[in-house]
Write a protein that holds these residues in place. Structure first.
Motif, PDB file in Angstrom:
ATOM      1  N   VAL A   1      -4.343   5.461  -0.238  1.00  0.00           N
ATOM      2  CA  VAL A   1      -3.534   5.824   0.907  1.00  0.00           C
ATOM      3  C   VAL A   1      -2.994   7.224   0.716  1.00  0.00           C
ATOM      4  CG1 VAL A   1      -3.417   3.565   1.695  1.00  0.00           C
ATOM      5  CG2 VAL A   1      -1.338   4.789   0.445  1.00  0.00           C
TER       6      VAL A   1
ATOM      7  N   ARG B   1      -5.158   6.307  -4.779  1.00  0.00           N
ATOM      8  CA  ARG B   1      -4.328   5.095  -4.410  1.00  0.00           C
ATOM      9  C   ARG B   1      -4.740   4.543  -3.155  1.00  0.00           C
ATOM     10  NH1 ARG B   1      -0.141   3.765  -7.666  1.00  0.00           N
ATOM     11  NH2 ARG B   1      -0.476   1.665  -6.905  1.00  0.00           N
TER      12      ARG B   1
ATOM     13  N   ARG C   1       0.877  -1.145   0.037  1.00  0.00           N
ATOM     14  CA  ARG C   1       0.132  -0.171   0.047  1.00  0.00           C
ATOM     15  C   ARG C   1       0.712   1.361   0.075  1.00  0.00           C
ATOM     16  NH1 ARG C   1      -3.410  -0.252   4.991  1.00  0.00           N
ATOM     17  NH2 ARG C   1      -1.228  -1.402   5.978  1.00  0.00           N
ATOM     18  N   ASN C   2       1.864   1.214   0.569  1.00  0.00           N
ATOM     19  CA  ASN C   2       2.914   2.254   0.946  1.00  0.00           C
ATOM     20  C   ASN C   2       4.304   1.849   0.580  1.00  0.00           C
ATOM     21  OD1 ASN C   2       4.301   4.468   2.006  1.00  0.00           O
ATOM     22  ND2 ASN C   2       3.120   4.543   3.837  1.00  0.00           N
TER      23      ASN C   2
ATOM     24  N   GLU D   1      -5.755   6.229   5.358  1.00  0.00           N
ATOM     25  CA  GLU D   1      -6.286   5.138   4.455  1.00  0.00           C
ATOM     26  C   GLU D   1      -7.800   5.824   3.953  1.00  0.00           C
ATOM     27  OE1 GLU D   1      -6.508   0.929   4.952  1.00  0.00           O
ATOM     28  OE2 GLU D   1      -4.850   1.311   6.624  1.00  0.00           O
TER      29      GLU D   1
END
Length: 310
Positions: A143, A141, A125-126, A135
């Motif tokens: 996040v 995206r 995610r990151n 979030e």
């Protein structure tokens, strides 16, 4: 004779029937008017009673309805937007968003990401593996990281003009103060405090290089000495006699600056009196929203200092 008698009898019977029928017809003709007459007095009193009773009933019902509505409003408070926040408690960057989310009433749902920022799930995610991270489904995206960007996004999304003014000139000053902090003041603070805090520094920083310890100590001292100049810029230029950069209320730039100055306690940096008063004023204004996240940072600093003297 029989026939005549019969005819006479028939005539007599017809006459008597006619006599009886006429009064009956007259009575029948009068009956509807009598019914109407009797109906009118009956209708009027009931209408009056209804008219008199209705206002009383409405008057009695209205307060009850209002009271019920008030109770329902208390029982079911407006739902606040929930912010999913991944954070590290000892970090002032993370403290910044934690303070802002609380002060703005955004009810953050916090997850301590200590030891998890390099996990495959987090990196998926990151990829920058940075905190704080929020979030939100509305993000391209999903996040967002970087404390200043997070505060700007949330302020824009929820119309939090109190913390981030819409007026272009006022907003420009808030943005300038934050960017000046991130680009100039914070690197000095990081170089001065990270070695004492035990935090890893960014690639290329003296603190994590193979330089001789004396050189590292020199760099740390130089950074500490350099803090005074940008600090005075915040005082004389950005505040310019106002209680806060944001004016009478702390802005997102004020929250970012106050959190940054918290780290200087680890090296016992002698803050000027205005800076001490400024930080106290922000904590007083924001109350628990500031004090609780600041408590985590202060607790970590106290722990580090106790370990150094042990």
């Amino acid at each position: 004779m029989a026939k005549a008698a019969t005819k006479g009898t028939k005539k007599a019977a017809a006459k008597s029937a006619a006599k009886v029928a006429k009064p009956a017809a007259k009575a029948a003709a009068k009956a509807p008017s009598a019914t109407k007459a009797s109906a009118k007095p009956a209708a009027k009193p009931s209408a009056k009673v209804t008219a008199k009773a209705a206002p009383k009933a409405t008057a009695k019902a209205a307060p009850k309805a209002t009271a019920r509505a008030a109770l329902k409003a208390k029982a079911k408070p407006a739902r606040k937007p929930v912010i999913k926040l991944s954070m590290l408690r000892p970090s002032v960057n993370n403290m910044t968003v934690r303070v802002f989310a609380r002060a703005a009433g955004l009810d953050p749902s916090e997850t301590d990401a200590w030891g998890h920022t390099r996990s495959p799930e987090f990196l998926a995610r990151n990829p920058a593996h940075l905190t704080p991270m929020i979030e939100d489904k509305g993000l391209p995206r999903g996040v967002l990281w970087e404390s200043c960007a997070i505060m700007q996004y949330l302020a824009n999304k929820h119309g939090l003009d109190k913390f981030y003014p819409k007026a272009p000139a006022k907003r420009a000053m808030v943005d300038s103060a934050m960017f000046y902090l991130v680009g100039t003041l914070y690197p000095y603070v990081a170089r001065a405090t990270y070695p004492a805090l035990g935090f890893p520094q960014y690639a290329g920083e003296v603190g994590c290089s193979d330089a001789h310890p004396d050189k590292k100590s020199e760099a740390q001292k130089a950074a500490t000495a350099a803090i005074a100049e940008p600090l005075e810029v915040f005082h004389s230029f950005f505040r310019d006699g106002k209680p806060f950069i944001g004016g009478s209320n702390p802005s997102i730039a004020d929250i970012r600056l106050a959190a940054t100055l918290e780290f200087l306690a680890v090296i016992d940096y002698a803050l000027p009196n205005w800076a001490k008063d400024y930080m106290a004023a922000i904590e007083k204004k924001l109350g628990k929203a500031y004090a609780e996240p600041a408590g985590d940072v202060r607790g970590y600093i106290a722990h580090v200092k106790s370990q150094a003297t042990a």
